[in-house]
Design a protein around this motif. Structure first.
Motif, PDB file in Angstrom:
ATOM      1  N   THR A  27       8.990   8.208   3.907  1.00  0.00           N
ATOM      2  CA  THR A  27       8.062   7.316   3.191  1.00  0.00           C
ATOM      3  C   THR A  27       6.796   8.044   2.730  1.00  0.00           C
ATOM      4  N   ALA A  33       8.504   3.876  -3.862  1.00  0.00           N
ATOM      5  CA  ALA A  33       8.929   2.471  -3.685  1.00  0.00           C
ATOM      6  C   ALA A  33       8.298   1.880  -2.433  1.00  0.00           C
ATOM      7  N   LEU A  34       7.876   0.636  -2.565  1.00  0.00           N
ATOM      8  CA  LEU A  34       7.271  -0.035  -1.414  1.00  0.00           C
ATOM      9  C   LEU A  34       8.295  -0.948  -0.753  1.00  0.00           C
ATOM     10  N   SER A  35       8.186  -1.014   0.569  1.00  0.00           N
ATOM     11  CA  SER A  35       9.111  -1.887   1.298  1.00  0.00           C
ATOM     12  C   SER A  35       8.699  -3.346   1.095  1.00  0.00           C
ATOM     13  N   VAL A  37       8.139  -5.543   3.290  1.00  0.00           N
ATOM     14  CA  VAL A  37       7.078  -5.885   4.266  1.00  0.00           C
ATOM     15  C   VAL A  37       5.725  -5.456   3.704  1.00  0.00           C
ATOM     16  N   THR A  38       5.673  -4.256   3.192  1.00  0.00           N
ATOM     17  CA  THR A  38       4.409  -3.756   2.626  1.00  0.00           C
ATOM     18  C   THR A  38       3.952  -4.637   1.475  1.00  0.00           C
ATOM     19  N   LEU A  41       2.623  -7.851   2.908  1.00  0.00           N
ATOM     20  CA  LEU A  41       1.299  -7.667   3.534  1.00  0.00           C
ATOM     21  C   LEU A  41       0.217  -7.477   2.479  1.00  0.00           C
ATOM     22  N   LYS A  42       0.504  -6.662   1.495  1.00  0.00           N
ATOM     23  CA  LYS A  42      -0.491  -6.410   0.439  1.00  0.00           C
ATOM     24  C   LYS A  42      -0.822  -7.701  -0.318  1.00  0.00           C
ATOM     25  N   ILE A  44      -0.619 -10.813   0.838  1.00  0.00           N
ATOM     26  CA  ILE A  44      -1.431 -11.774   1.602  1.00  0.00           C
ATOM     27  C   ILE A  44      -2.835 -11.254   1.879  1.00  0.00           C
ATOM     28  N   VAL A  45      -2.959  -9.954   1.903  1.00  0.00           N
ATOM     29  CA  VAL A  45      -4.286  -9.366   2.171  1.00  0.00           C
ATOM     30  C   VAL A  45      -5.154  -9.360   0.913  1.00  0.00           C
ATOM     31  N   VAL A  48      -8.020 -11.903   0.410  1.00  0.00           N
ATOM     32  CA  VAL A  48      -9.084 -11.660   1.387  1.00  0.00           C
ATOM     33  C   VAL A  48      -9.880 -10.423   0.965  1.00  0.00           C
ATOM     34  N   GLN A  49      -9.121  -9.400   0.577  1.00  0.00           N
ATOM     35  CA  GLN A  49      -9.758  -8.159   0.142  1.00  0.00           C
ATOM     36  C   GLN A  49     -10.677  -8.410  -1.056  1.00  0.00           C
ATOM     37  N   ILE A  52     -13.796 -10.329   0.104  1.00  0.00           N
ATOM     38  CA  ILE A  52     -14.744  -9.475   0.838  1.00  0.00           C
ATOM     39  C   ILE A  52     -15.423  -8.498  -0.121  1.00  0.00           C
ATOM     40  N   THR A  53     -14.642  -7.934  -1.034  1.00  0.00           N
ATOM     41  CA  THR A  53     -15.219  -7.000  -2.001  1.00  0.00           C
ATOM     42  C   THR A  53     -16.280  -7.695  -2.852  1.00  0.00           C
TER      43      THR A  53
END
Lengths: 296, 165
Positions: A27, A33-35, A37-38, A41-42, A44-45, A48-49, A52-53
């Motif tokens: 990896t 290529a992104l999995s 899961v990644t 996660l990206k 849902i984050v 929020v990101q 916050i930014t």
């Protein structure tokens, strides 16, 4: 049994580590290529990101206002100080420039009058503290050969005469003073009509006792006549501003603006010795230059 | 439930690490908040749970980043297991314990990370460890006084839950 379990765990751990290293390598940067899961996660984050930014940027903006303000104040302070410093430098440079100009004029004058006078340059160190007399104090006295009644001039013209002398200083009575009368002559026509005196209050001179039949006009130049032996002839005094008849009708009076700017006097020449008087008429000058002029 | 909360907290830390902490960069490094949290947890949880926690949080970080999956997991797992083991008999009320644990733990973490990177062929040298590892260790250790008291109180209250984590 326990040893077997431990051994099994150890083997599992080693295998896991090796597997993980394999996955790490797989990896790496080569794998773009992104999995799933990644990606999940990206996704849902991300909100929020973003939030916050946004908040961070807003806070930084507010804080930045204060820090920028402080920085601007600091810059302003530095620039103000620098400006003051530069202004002072400019002032000194201008002062030096003016001094250079004055000294150059004085030097030119001294060279020009080398054949006429022995001159001693003196610096003005003071003025009369009172209001009654128009005098200046110069830094040369008897030690430098200064004596009473010596004429004082600069490159612009006549200033006055030495009144009192100490060893290292002298008081010069200006022609502006009512006591500093000078015999005057019209440069343009060599007429010697009267006496130039100051009124002691302004920087304007008057030429009095001009006979009514003498042609005197505004714009003519007045020089010293040499009569009375106090002043050598031909030293420039001023320009006639206007001519008025006196009350008795027999005489007229001319107002004269002196060539010397008495408010800006700093260096002067004392005439120690007159070798040969200056040419005091246009005719003299023209004859010296090989020309001719009709005298009235 | 606690595990979920902790994972969410870790995820939030990852977000903070990629946003707010960017502005806290000093000498080219920013604090590793996730490592700070996991190491402090491992002090209370011991080597096994601490190690496991470090591993999963590291894995979460790897999964979030999407590359070199397992690298943070291994580095954090090993670091937390080690600091948990060292701090096992230590007097945790003493502030020096978490400070030293975090300083040493960060150095270990950076070392493991570097070794793993070299193992998979990344062009990293030990000078990178020197210029990145030591400042990060100092930075992380400096954060302890600000977070440990809150963490300690919270951890003491949740001690039972932490034990069951």
């Amino acid at each position: 049994m326990i040893n077997k379990k431990k051994a099994l765990i150890s083997v599992l751990v080693v295998i896991t580590i090796i597997l993980i290293i394999k996955i790490m390598a797989a990896t790496g940067w080569n794998n773009t290529a992104l999995s799933p899961v990644t990606r999940f996660l990206k996704e849902i984050v991300l909100p929020v990101q973003k939030g916050i930014t946004f908040v961070t940027e807003e806070i930084n903006g507010i804080m930045g206002y204060f820090s920028d303000n402080e920085a601007l104040r600091q810059t302003n302070k530095e620039l103000t100080s620098k400006t003051a410093e530069l202004e002072e430098k400019i002032y000194h440079l201008k002062e030096q420039e003016l001094e250079n100009q004055r000294l150059r004029d004085l030097l030119d004058y001294k060279q020009e009058k080398e054949g006429n006078y022995d001159l001693a340059m003196a610096k003005i160190v003071g003025r009369n503290p009172g209001n009654w007399y128009k005098t200046i104090i110069i830094d040369k006295g008897t030690k430098q050969g200064i004596k009473p009644n010596m004429p004082v001039v600069n490159y612009q013209g006549l200033i006055g005469t030495v009144a009192r002398v100490t060893e290292n200083s002298a008081e010069v009575l200006l022609i502006l003073d009512s006591g500093g009368a000078v015999g005057g002559r019209i440069f343009e026509n060599r007429v010697t009509p009267g006496i130039v005196i100051g009124d002691g209050t302004t920087e304007i001179l008057r030429m009095i006792h001009i006979p009514h039949d003498i042609q005197v006009e505004a714009g003519q130049t007045v020089v010293t006549s040499g009569l009375g032996e106090l002043y050598p002839k031909g030293i420039r005094i001023g320009t006639i501003l206007e001519v008025k008849p006196e009350a008795n009708g027999l005489m007229q009076t001319a107002t004269i603006r002196p060539f010397v700017d008495f408010s800006k006097l700093e260096e002067v020449f004392v005439i120690l010795h007159v070798k040969s008087p200056e040419s005091d008429t246009k005719a003299d000058i023209m004859s010296q230059e090989g020309g001719s002029v009709e005298e009235p | 439930m606690n595990l979920v909360v902790f994972l969410l907290l870790s995820l939030f830390s990852i977000v903070l690490q990629s946003t707010v902490f960017v502005d806290l960069t000093v000498f080219g490094v920013k604090p590793d908040l996730i490592l700070v949290l996991t190491v402090l947890f491992s002090i209370f949880c011991g080597p096994q749970k601490g190690g496991a926690l470090g591993f999963f949080v590291g894995l979460l970080q790897d999964l979030y980043l999407g590359g070199f999956i397992g690298m943070s997991a291994l580095a954090k797992g090993m670091t937390c297991a080690m600091t948990g083991w060292i701090a096992k008999g230590a007097f945790r009320e003493n502030m020096l314990v978490p400070i030293i644990a975090l300083f040493m733990g960060t150095l270990l973490h950076e070392s493991v990370y570097l070794i793993l990177g070299k193992l998979i062929g990344l062009p990293w040298g030990w000078s990178l460890w020197l210029w990145r590892g030591i400042p990060t260790a100092l930075y992380n250790a400096c954060l302890v006084p600000f977070v440990y008291s809150f963490f300690y109180d919270w951890a003491a209250q949740k001690n039972e839950e932490l034990q069951t984590l």
